[in-house]
Design a protein around this motif. Sequence first.
Motif, mmCIF file in Angstrom:
data_model
loop_
_atom_site.group_PDB
_atom_site.id
_atom_site.type_symbol
_atom_site.label_atom_id
_atom_site.label_comp_id
_atom_site.label_asym_id
_atom_site.label_seq_id
_atom_site.Cartn_x
_atom_site.Cartn_y
_atom_site.Cartn_z
ATOM 1 N N ARG A 1 -0.819 5.002 -1.226
ATOM 2 C CA ARG A 1 -0.801 5.630 -2.545
ATOM 3 C C ARG A 1 -1.989 5.220 -3.400
ATOM 4 O O ARG A 1 -2.413 4.064 -3.385
ATOM 5 C CB ARG A 1 0.487 5.245 -3.309
ATOM 6 N N SER A 2 -2.502 6.193 -4.155
ATOM 7 C CA SER A 2 -3.441 5.906 -5.235
ATOM 8 C C SER A 2 -2.621 5.868 -6.517
ATOM 9 O O SER A 2 -2.196 6.910 -7.022
ATOM 10 C CB SER A 2 -4.508 7.000 -5.319
ATOM 11 N N ILE B 1 -6.569 -5.525 -6.058
ATOM 12 C CA ILE B 1 -7.125 -4.452 -5.232
ATOM 13 C C ILE B 1 -6.294 -3.200 -5.490
ATOM 14 O O ILE B 1 -5.076 -3.201 -5.290
ATOM 15 C CB ILE B 1 -7.092 -4.809 -3.733
ATOM 16 N N ASN B 2 -6.962 -2.159 -5.944
ATOM 17 C CA ASN B 2 -6.299 -0.914 -6.339
ATOM 18 C C ASN B 2 -6.835 0.215 -5.466
ATOM 19 O O ASN B 2 -8.042 0.470 -5.441
ATOM 20 C CB ASN B 2 -6.611 -0.644 -7.816
ATOM 21 N N LEU B 3 -5.953 0.877 -4.724
ATOM 22 C CA LEU B 3 -6.411 1.993 -3.903
ATOM 23 C C LEU B 3 -6.772 3.187 -4.782
ATOM 24 O O LEU B 3 -6.146 3.425 -5.819
ATOM 25 C CB LEU B 3 -5.328 2.413 -2.906
ATOM 26 N N GLY B 4 -7.763 3.963 -4.332
ATOM 27 C CA GLY B 4 -8.192 5.146 -5.059
ATOM 28 C C GLY B 4 -7.793 6.425 -4.343
ATOM 29 O O GLY B 4 -7.241 6.415 -3.240
ATOM 30 N N LEU C 1 0.820 -1.208 0.000
ATOM 31 C CA LEU C 1 0.000 0.000 0.000
ATOM 32 C C LEU C 1 0.855 1.260 0.000
ATOM 33 O O LEU C 1 0.467 2.280 -0.589
ATOM 34 C CB LEU C 1 -0.934 0.004 1.206
ATOM 35 N N GLU C 2 1.996 1.200 0.649
ATOM 36 C CA GLU C 2 2.860 2.379 0.714
ATOM 37 C C GLU C 2 3.717 2.549 -0.541
ATOM 38 O O GLU C 2 4.118 3.673 -0.865
ATOM 39 C CB GLU C 2 3.771 2.284 1.941
ATOM 40 N N SER C 3 3.984 1.452 -1.225
ATOM 41 C CA SER C 3 4.902 1.534 -2.373
ATOM 42 C C SER C 3 4.165 1.492 -3.707
ATOM 43 O O SER C 3 4.394 2.340 -4.577
ATOM 44 C CB SER C 3 5.937 0.408 -2.309
ATOM 45 N N TRP C 4 3.257 0.531 -3.861
ATOM 46 C CA TRP C 4 2.573 0.347 -5.144
ATOM 47 C C TRP C 4 1.139 0.855 -5.140
ATOM 48 O O TRP C 4 0.614 1.247 -6.183
ATOM 49 C CB TRP C 4 2.576 -1.131 -5.533
ATOM 50 N N GLY C 5 0.468 0.799 -4.011
ATOM 51 C CA GLY C 5 -0.940 1.187 -3.958
ATOM 52 C C GLY C 5 -1.873 0.130 -4.508
ATOM 53 O O GLY C 5 -3.067 0.391 -4.708
ATOM 54 N N LEU C 6 -1.360 -1.062 -4.739
ATOM 55 C CA LEU C 6 -2.203 -2.152 -5.233
ATOM 56 C C LEU C 6 -1.591 -3.489 -4.826
ATOM 57 O O LEU C 6 -0.405 -3.584 -4.522
ATOM 58 C CB LEU C 6 -2.396 -2.072 -6.743
ATOM 59 N N PHE C 7 -2.427 -4.516 -4.818
ATOM 60 C CA PHE C 7 -1.966 -5.858 -4.469
ATOM 61 C C PHE C 7 -2.974 -6.866 -5.005
ATOM 62 O O PHE C 7 -4.132 -6.549 -5.277
ATOM 63 C CB PHE C 7 -1.797 -6.024 -2.949
ATOM 64 N N LEU C 8 -2.518 -8.093 -5.172
ATOM 65 C CA LEU C 8 -3.385 -9.190 -5.578
ATOM 66 C C LEU C 8 -3.877 -9.924 -4.334
ATOM 67 O O LEU C 8 -3.193 -9.944 -3.305
ATOM 68 C CB LEU C 8 -2.623 -10.159 -6.484
ATOM 69 N N VAL C 9 -5.065 -10.501 -4.425
ATOM 70 C CA VAL C 9 -5.589 -11.265 -3.286
ATOM 71 C C VAL C 9 -5.974 -12.671 -3.738
ATOM 72 O O VAL C 9 -6.544 -12.865 -4.814
ATOM 73 C CB VAL C 9 -6.808 -10.584 -2.620
ATOM 74 N N ALA C 10 -5.630 -13.628 -2.913
ATOM 75 C CA ALA C 10 -6.040 -15.018 -3.094
ATOM 76 C C ALA C 10 -6.791 -15.446 -1.836
ATOM 77 O O ALA C 10 -6.813 -14.722 -0.831
ATOM 78 C CB ALA C 10 -4.819 -15.896 -3.328
#
Length: 617
Positions: free
Chosen positions: A545-546, A530-533, A337-346
């Motif tokens: 980050r968004s 999951i992409n932060l806005g 969240l602090e570096s990319w602002g997105l992640f994959l979830v399983a």
Amino acid sequence: MVHQAQGQMVQEVAAGSLPAPPSRYVLREEHRPIGGSVAAELLDFPTVDLQRLAEPGDVEEAAKLRSALESWGLFAVTGHGMPESLLAGVRAAGLEFFHLPPEEKLRHANRTDDGEFQPDGYGIDRVDTDEQVLDWCDRLYLAVQPEERRRARFWPANPPSLAGLLHEYAQGSQRVARRVLAAMATALGLGEEFFLRRVGDRAAADARFTYYPPCPRPELVHGLKPHTDNSVVTVLLLDPDVGGLQVLRDDGRWVDVPVPGRGELLVVVGDEMEILSNALAGAGDDVPARYVARATNDAEAVAAAAPVPVIDVGLLCQLQPRGESATAEAARLRTALESWGLFLVANHGIEAPLMDAVMEASRGFFRQPLEEKQRYTNMADGEHFQLEGYGNDRVASEGQVLDWCDRLYLKVEPQDERNLPLWPTRLRGVLQEFTAECTKLKDRLLPEMAKLLELDDDYFGDQFGDKADTHARFSYYPPCPRPDLVFGLKPHSDGSFVTLLMVDSSVGGLQVLRDGVWYDVPTRPRTLLINLGDQMEIMSNGIFRSPVHRVVTNAEKERLSVALFYSVDPEREIQPAGKLVDENHQALYKKVKIKEYVAGLFEHFSQGKMVIDTARI
């Protein structure tokens, strides 16, 4: 209810013998048409004989058509098969209708039974705001094809000849349109059925009779403001005695369209032809200029796949006491969240058959004939853009570079605000179930994100409110002959709080920007991204980050994605969380109202700008 100006017909205003048009019709000086002592240049465009064009060996006529398509996008046609007497009869009947007493014409007013504006019928175009400059024209708008679309209450009984003449003219125009589409495909080196297959045998057609009363100061007004047609092609029957139609040159100058002969029709290429052109992979080496966003020597660096972590939701959301695996998963989430602002979830709890069903139904929708998809169009009454529905993103200006994608955009929450007529039948069941499951996933993730900022577990959930918005966007990216020139979706950040994205497992294209370098976002079967806005970036005071991201296209394969955008109640205001602001950590963002922020988002997106920049202090 409709705007109060909706009931003021221009013909009645003009009958008042005013020295100048009322202020509602007067354009700002820089927007006024050429008039008075300044003459516009006369357009030199070809007249194409459709009978000659149908002859395989007539190279000259085919060359004239191709020249018109590549230069002006309009041309006159003869040899269309409609007798001059029919064209004269349609003109005369239309004029006779507009000369009827007002009370007779208003029997066919463009209103619903509840008094709301709707496209069919007699009146003026829709008035949305007090500031809207009105056009100097009245109109009669009627659905004509297929015949079951016709609404008898809006078809005038007077003059008695109008209905029969319009029926005959509509059938003739349809034949003209189909002949033109076949000839256009042939002229472009495609099979003559190329466009006809995409339009289908039951394409919708609407007739618009437009009446322009004399105006005391024509240099102050527009009869019809600058626009492009939301059609595949428009067949236009003009007044043979009075000019007025103008087209815009590439150099910004307006050019007069010559008054046609009495037996001629004008054919204008519409916006839908640009949509159809998205299917031209393999038809040539180039793409239409409106889509070219990058130079052929675009040297932007693209690294290998971004090291986006896959977060196991089951481990992350373990109940207390949390084990080492949950703590490790939370640490990986914070880094993402602090570096990319997105992640994959399983291990997210959404069953694979449901995910597959959503993708299958979505792909099936976009592969339908155009006329079927257009039942859910995002152009209200064929002229006014609305956010929901099928089509392209909003086109705000002539110079806007278009994205190489079609989309279906639907409001899914709150449930009582769903516009179900715009929900394709094949998608309704799976979309409702998918939305419910994604919302459960979102509700599991929000407390975990709050904990990472040492906020109360329910902090973000409470910010959403009872009327929080959720929109679904289905994006379809056809193969593109020159993916190096276009964007599937131009660089942007999401204006939402958080976005849940399901993408094609076999075709990449999503890229994220970090430190001036574009990284490919990896795809993994049955995972969600999951992409932060922007709303999360503001509330976290920039800690999370968004990300700025974009979509690139593929020369050989289509690509599909399904996104759910979760947003705070539009009537609420957001600002950095109080616990994240102190004397050592100043607020980096202003307080913003969600409704205003989202409105600014679409305006900035069309211009290729980032709306979050307007919220920074």
